[in-house]
Scaffold this active site. Structure first.
Site, short mmCIF file in Angstrom:
data_model
loop_
_atom_site.label_atom_id
_atom_site.label_comp_id
_atom_site.label_asym_id
_atom_site.label_seq_id
_atom_site.Cartn_x
_atom_site.Cartn_y
_atom_site.Cartn_z
N LYS A 49 -12.65 -17.59 -47.62
CA LYS A 49 -13.48 -18.69 -48.35
C LYS A 49 -13.47 -19.85 -48.23
CE LYS A 49 -12.32 -15.34 -52.22
NZ LYS A 49 -11.33 -14.85 -53.34
N GLN A 93 -6.18 -16.90 -56.70
CA GLN A 93 -6.50 -15.74 -55.86
C GLN A 93 -5.40 -14.66 -56.57
OE1 GLN A 93 -8.59 -15.07 -53.57
NE2 GLN A 93 -8.16 -13.07 -53.57
N ASP A 116 -14.44 -18.01 -61.38
CA ASP A 116 -14.54 -16.87 -61.40
C ASP A 116 -14.64 -16.12 -62.64
OD1 ASP A 116 -15.42 -14.52 -60.03
OD2 ASP A 116 -13.22 -14.14 -59.28
#
Ligand code: NDP
Length: 282
Positions: A49, A93, A116
């Protein structure tokens, strides 16, 4: 004839577009990823990422914390990032180590920096059919890939196998919003093979290598494989690709299908949050 849904190609187009936009910006979008513990797969994802973010021209930082870190310490980091006007997007994460309360951590993210769609604020809006600040990366990436190939969802019978908060659950909601008829399956579903083999579109997000065989698929169905399973023979999807492929009209490969789309959507969401925050300041 089977068409392979090329997530890598589609993602690259999105990334190049974002790169072009970023060059023109004086102040660059800023993405921070918090990585807790030593999960080797997570470390690879986070590095990938960051590489993509740097390629686009974003400012990108990884905060690496040991698995022994306290919840309070992670929360402090998040509060600091929330308050820092230089930071546009925050990603924690997942999975977090078991001793850490995931809900407490993800809920601490300011919804306007929640890249997200982890927070109940954003997820709630999504569930109600309103627009959250951004859509969750993997479901959004799957829809974008299907759209890229002009695959119609309205009226289709779709099974989503796996009901996690980051993939299956939001995806099933978004598919309903596209007027698909959605079946949600999970580990307690009975007669999964029988149900799945009736479906126009099968989406698997369970995390079991080669679980989906040709018996789960009707002739001409579309198959989306979200699974990323690290095995001794390398990376494998949930779908037994070689066996299933010829039965399908469209299918995603692993790697090169949903994975690159997820990263591309993370990058797009970072730009989207940057623009939302910029417009609020003006
Ligand atoms: P979770 O482990 O959170 O959820 C797995 C889901 O699969 C659960 O809902 C579980 O059911 C269900 N499940 C497990 N076994 C079966 C079974 N035998 N039959 C039917 N359903 C079953 O996984 P994630 O959603 O986080 O990830 C799923 C997979 O997708 C993983 O391989 C992950 O690596 C991959 N992934 C890939 C991404 C990408 O970008 N390509 C992004 C995110 C994830 P129950 O709820 O009953 O336990």
């Amino acid at each position: 004839m089977t068409i392979i849904l090329d997530g890598k190609l589609c993602a690259n187009k999105i990334i190049e577009n974002l790169r072009t936009q970023t060059v023109k910006l004086d102040k660059k979008p800023n993405l921070v990823v918090i990585q807790v513990g030593n999960n080797p797969a997570s470390k690879i994802y986070v590095k990938n990422k960051q590489k993509k973010a740097e390629y686009i021209g974003y400012n990108s930082y990884i905060i690496e914390l040991p698995s022994s870190v306290s919840e309070d310490n992670i929360l402090e980091q998040i509060y600091m990032l929330n308050d820092n006007p230089e930071v546009n997007a925050i990603l924690v994460q997942l999975p977090l180590p078991e001793n850490i309360n995931q809900q407490k951590i993800t809920e601490a993210i300011d919804p306007i920096k929640d890249v997200d769609c982890f927070t109940s604020y954003n997820f709630g809006w999504l569930a109600l059919g309103y627009n959250p600040y951004v859509l969750p990366c993997t479901p959004k990436g799957i829809l974008r890939l299907l759209d890229e190939y002009s695959i119609v969802l309205e009226g289709k019978n779709i099974i989503v196998i796996g009901r996690s908060n980051i993939v299956g659950k939001p995806l099933s909601l978004l598919l309903q919003q596209r007027n698909a008829t959605v079946t949600m399956a999970h580990s307690r579903t009975e007669n999964l093979k029988d149900i799945s083999s009736l479906m126009d579109i099968v989406i698997s997000a369970i995390g079991m290598p080669h679980f989906i065989t040709s018996q789960y698929i009707k002739d001409g169905a579309i198959v989306i494989d979200v699974g990323i399973n690290r095995t001794e023979e390398g990376l494998k999807g949930d779908v037994k690709f070689d066996e299933v492929k010829d039965k399908t009209s469209y299918i995603t490969p692993v790697p090169g299908g949903v994975g690159p789309m997820t990263i591309a959507m993370l990058m797009e969401n970072t730009m989207q949050l940057y623009n939302i925050q910029k417009n609020l300041i003006l």
